[in-house]
Scaffold this motif. Structure first.
Motif, PDB file in Angstrom:
ATOM      1  N   VAL A 113       0.790  -1.169  -0.020  1.00 22.78           N
ATOM      2  CA  VAL A 113       0.185   0.182   0.113  1.00 22.78           C
ATOM      3  C   VAL A 113       0.785   1.128  -0.042  1.00 22.78           C
ATOM      4  O   VAL A 113       0.581   2.268  -0.478  1.00 22.78           O
ATOM      5  N   LEU A 114       2.167   1.155   0.460  1.00 21.15           N
ATOM      6  CA  LEU A 114       2.881   2.347   0.496  1.00 21.15           C
ATOM      7  C   LEU A 114       3.388   2.568  -0.944  1.00 21.15           C
ATOM      8  O   LEU A 114       3.424   3.772  -1.421  1.00 21.15           O
ATOM      9  N   ASP A 115       3.606   1.504  -1.598  1.00 22.56           N
ATOM     10  CA  ASP A 115       3.864   1.861  -3.007  1.00 22.56           C
ATOM     11  C   ASP A 115       2.776   2.310  -3.751  1.00 22.56           C
ATOM     12  O   ASP A 115       2.819   3.079  -4.759  1.00 22.56           O
ATOM     13  N   LEU A 116       1.458   1.913  -3.571  1.00 28.06           N
ATOM     14  CA  LEU A 116       0.381   2.137  -4.127  1.00 28.06           C
ATOM     15  C   LEU A 116       0.088   3.765  -4.097  1.00 28.06           C
ATOM     16  O   LEU A 116      -0.092   4.323  -5.086  1.00 28.06           O
ATOM     17  N   VAL A 117       0.241   4.325  -2.756  1.00 26.93           N
ATOM     18  CA  VAL A 117       0.029   5.799  -2.911  1.00 26.93           C
ATOM     19  C   VAL A 117       1.424   6.338  -2.826  1.00 26.93           C
ATOM     20  O   VAL A 117       1.377   7.688  -2.491  1.00 26.93           O
ATOM     21  N   GLU A 118       2.578   5.921  -3.435  1.00 23.90           N
ATOM     22  CA  GLU A 118       3.548   6.384  -3.655  1.00 23.90           C
ATOM     23  C   GLU A 118       4.304   7.338  -2.431  1.00 23.90           C
ATOM     24  O   GLU A 118       4.676   8.309  -2.395  1.00 23.90           O
ATOM     25  N   LEU A 119       4.437   6.362  -1.318  1.00 25.76           N
ATOM     26  CA  LEU A 119       4.977   6.830   0.050  1.00 25.76           C
ATOM     27  C   LEU A 119       6.002   5.798   0.388  1.00 25.76           C
ATOM     28  O   LEU A 119       6.510   6.133   1.501  1.00 25.76           O
ATOM     29  N   THR A 120       6.702   5.063  -0.502  1.00 27.78           N
ATOM     30  CA  THR A 120       7.561   4.193   0.077  1.00 27.78           C
ATOM     31  C   THR A 120       8.669   4.983   0.569  1.00 27.78           C
ATOM     32  O   THR A 120       9.406   4.605   1.338  1.00 27.78           O
TER      33      THR A 120
ATOM     34  N   ARG B 147      -6.087  17.196  -5.247  1.00 24.37           N
ATOM     35  CA  ARG B 147      -7.399  16.732  -5.003  1.00 24.37           C
ATOM     36  C   ARG B 147      -7.409  15.681  -6.235  1.00 24.37           C
ATOM     37  O   ARG B 147      -7.982  14.621  -6.163  1.00 24.37           O
ATOM     38  N   ASN B 148      -6.887  16.089  -7.727  1.00 26.39           N
ATOM     39  CA  ASN B 148      -6.925  15.376  -8.802  1.00 26.39           C
ATOM     40  C   ASN B 148      -6.219  14.185  -8.490  1.00 26.39           C
ATOM     41  O   ASN B 148      -6.661  13.000  -8.996  1.00 26.39           O
ATOM     42  N   ARG B 149      -4.960  14.327  -7.677  1.00 25.93           N
ATOM     43  CA  ARG B 149      -4.248  12.823  -7.568  1.00 25.93           C
ATOM     44  C   ARG B 149      -4.954  12.197  -6.599  1.00 25.93           C
ATOM     45  O   ARG B 149      -4.830  10.843  -6.810  1.00 25.93           O
ATOM     46  N   MET B 150      -5.614  12.535  -5.752  1.00 21.85           N
ATOM     47  CA  MET B 150      -6.233  11.729  -4.565  1.00 21.85           C
ATOM     48  C   MET B 150      -7.357  10.917  -5.341  1.00 21.85           C
ATOM     49  O   MET B 150      -7.568   9.834  -5.179  1.00 21.85           O
ATOM     50  N   TRP B 151      -8.078  11.498  -6.259  1.00 21.76           N
ATOM     51  CA  TRP B 151      -9.120  10.686  -7.196  1.00 21.76           C
ATOM     52  C   TRP B 151      -8.322   9.800  -8.052  1.00 21.76           C
ATOM     53  O   TRP B 151      -8.973   8.739  -8.243  1.00 21.76           O
TER      54      TRP B 151
ATOM     55  N   ALA C  68      -4.008   4.392   2.455  1.00 17.62           N
ATOM     56  CA  ALA C  68      -3.300   3.203   2.686  1.00 17.62           C
ATOM     57  C   ALA C  68      -3.666   2.377   3.800  1.00 17.62           C
ATOM     58  O   ALA C  68      -3.803   1.300   3.742  1.00 17.62           O
ATOM     59  N   ARG C  69      -3.881   3.062   4.920  1.00 22.66           N
ATOM     60  CA  ARG C  69      -4.138   2.509   6.188  1.00 22.66           C
ATOM     61  C   ARG C  69      -5.608   1.963   5.920  1.00 22.66           C
ATOM     62  O   ARG C  69      -5.482   0.941   6.884  1.00 22.66           O
TER      63      ARG C  69
ATOM     64  N   TYR D 238      -5.903   7.863  -7.029  1.00 21.14           N
ATOM     65  CA  TYR D 238      -5.794   6.822  -6.455  1.00 21.14           C
ATOM     66  C   TYR D 238      -6.997   6.170  -5.996  1.00 21.14           C
ATOM     67  O   TYR D 238      -7.104   4.961  -6.150  1.00 21.14           O
ATOM     68  N   VAL D 239      -8.074   6.823  -5.841  1.00 24.14           N
ATOM     69  CA  VAL D 239      -9.485   6.412  -5.399  1.00 24.14           C
ATOM     70  C   VAL D 239      -9.780   5.619  -6.260  1.00 24.14           C
ATOM     71  O   VAL D 239     -10.298   4.168  -6.350  1.00 24.14           O
TER      72      VAL D 239
END
Length: 328
Positions: A122-129, A174-178, A150-151, A180-181
């Motif tokens: 999930v860290l990789d998925l939301v680009e927080l690795t 906001r655009n980036r969040m959507w 991710a949590r 991911y969703v």
């Protein structure tokens, strides 16, 4: 969850705060693998309904189910299938991203080897690795939201509830969040229920449910809602107070809304020509809004959406942490 059962079922839900009816006999189903939007202004009852769905608050009447489990009679089973991103920040910002995720997985009973695997995924998925071992207090608002998403995935949830997930974020975040969703919904076959004040965000949702004053006003696809309820409106800014009063007096039946200095009038093409002939020189600016979800909302409620958070009544519930008691 059986293959033919809806991911979320809301049946005749009502909730009252004293004399105020926050939810009035609300009913709808959310099919699996859809993005379903709850759209409504401040005080509509969206957050109250979200609290009921995530088992924090019990309805006065009616029932709600998550993946076939009743949120009142079977709260643990329902909660175990939920991933939740609350409107208010709920991270422990003294912990690192990895520690926040590990703690959440531990609470939900995810075995340690599987927790490690899912945290990495999930860290990789939301680009927080690359931020995995940094304290969350140093994250931007957008990064914190991504970490909360991710949590919500650590315990392999089937349904995700997002309460105003982009509130307070800039347009790019906001655009980036959507992004991911939508990616999560497609890749993980998630059902997503999201509340928002940003009408443009729900244009690509599978279904949109419009509520106001606790009542369900409309439910359909964005396209169907625009065809059924949308209308063309003329938005103008009168030059003087006298001009404003003259326009209102001349077209009382066409006045849909007053938005600050602007007047919003129901307008077909013929009316636009008539208005320009009569008042074209008495307005500072004029624009035509074609049928949209904004005009759908305007025609149903008589007011525009406002970018504001939940009202005081809806904020009286303490989120606690997934099972805390609410306060009044």
């Amino acid at each position: 969850m059986t293959t033919d059962a809806p991911a979320i079922r809301v049946a005749a839900i009502s909730k009252r705060y004293g004399r105020t009816l926050a939810l009035d006999n609300i009913s709808f189903d959310v099919p699996r693998n859809q993005i379903f939007a709850l759209l409504g202004p401040n005080g509509a009852g969206k957050t109250t309904l979200m609290h009921i769905l995530c088992t924090i608050l019990a309805p006065d009447s009616g029932t709600a189910e998550i993946a076939g489990f009743d949120v009142v009679r079977q709260p643990l089973e329902a909660r175990s299938r939920l991933g939740i991103v609350f409107q208010e920040p709920s991270l422990d910002d003294r912990l690192t991203a990895r520690e926040n995720l590990d703690l959440h997985g531990l609470v939900f009973g995810v075995p340690q080897p599987l927790r490690r695997q899912r945290i990495a995924e999930v860290l990789d998925l939301v680009e927080l690795t690359e931020w995995a071992d940094k304290p969350a207090r140093g994250f931007s608002s957008g990064m914190k939201r991504r970490l909360e998403i991710a949590r919500a995935l650590i315990h392999d949830s089937e349904v995700m509830l997002l309460d105003e997930p982009t509130a307070g974020l800039d347009a790019q975040s906001r655009n980036r969040m959507w992004d991911y969703v939508r990616r999560l919904q497609t890749e993980r076959q998630l059902t997503v229920l999201v509340t928002t004040h940003y009408i443009e965000e729900v244009e690509t949702c599978d279904q949109v449910c419009i509520i106001d004053h606790g009542k369900l006003l409309a439910l359909d696809t964005p396209t169907a809602l625009k065809h059924r309820y949308g209308e063309q409106v003329l938005r103008c800014t009168p030059r003087t107070d006298a001009d404003r009063e003259a326009i209102i007096a001349r077209y009382p039946d066409r006045l849909a809304h007053e938005a600050g200095p602007d007047l919003v009038l129901k307008a077909d093409d013929a009316f636009v020509e008539t208005f320009l002939d009569q008042f074209g020189s008495r307005v500072r600016s004029l624009s035509i809004d074609v049928p949209s979800l904004e005009t759908v909302f305007l025609s149903l409620t008589g007011r525009e959406m406002r970018d504001r958070g939940a009202d005081t009544r809806e904020r009286t519930l303490a989120f606690g942490r997934l099972g805390g008691e609410h306060t009044r």
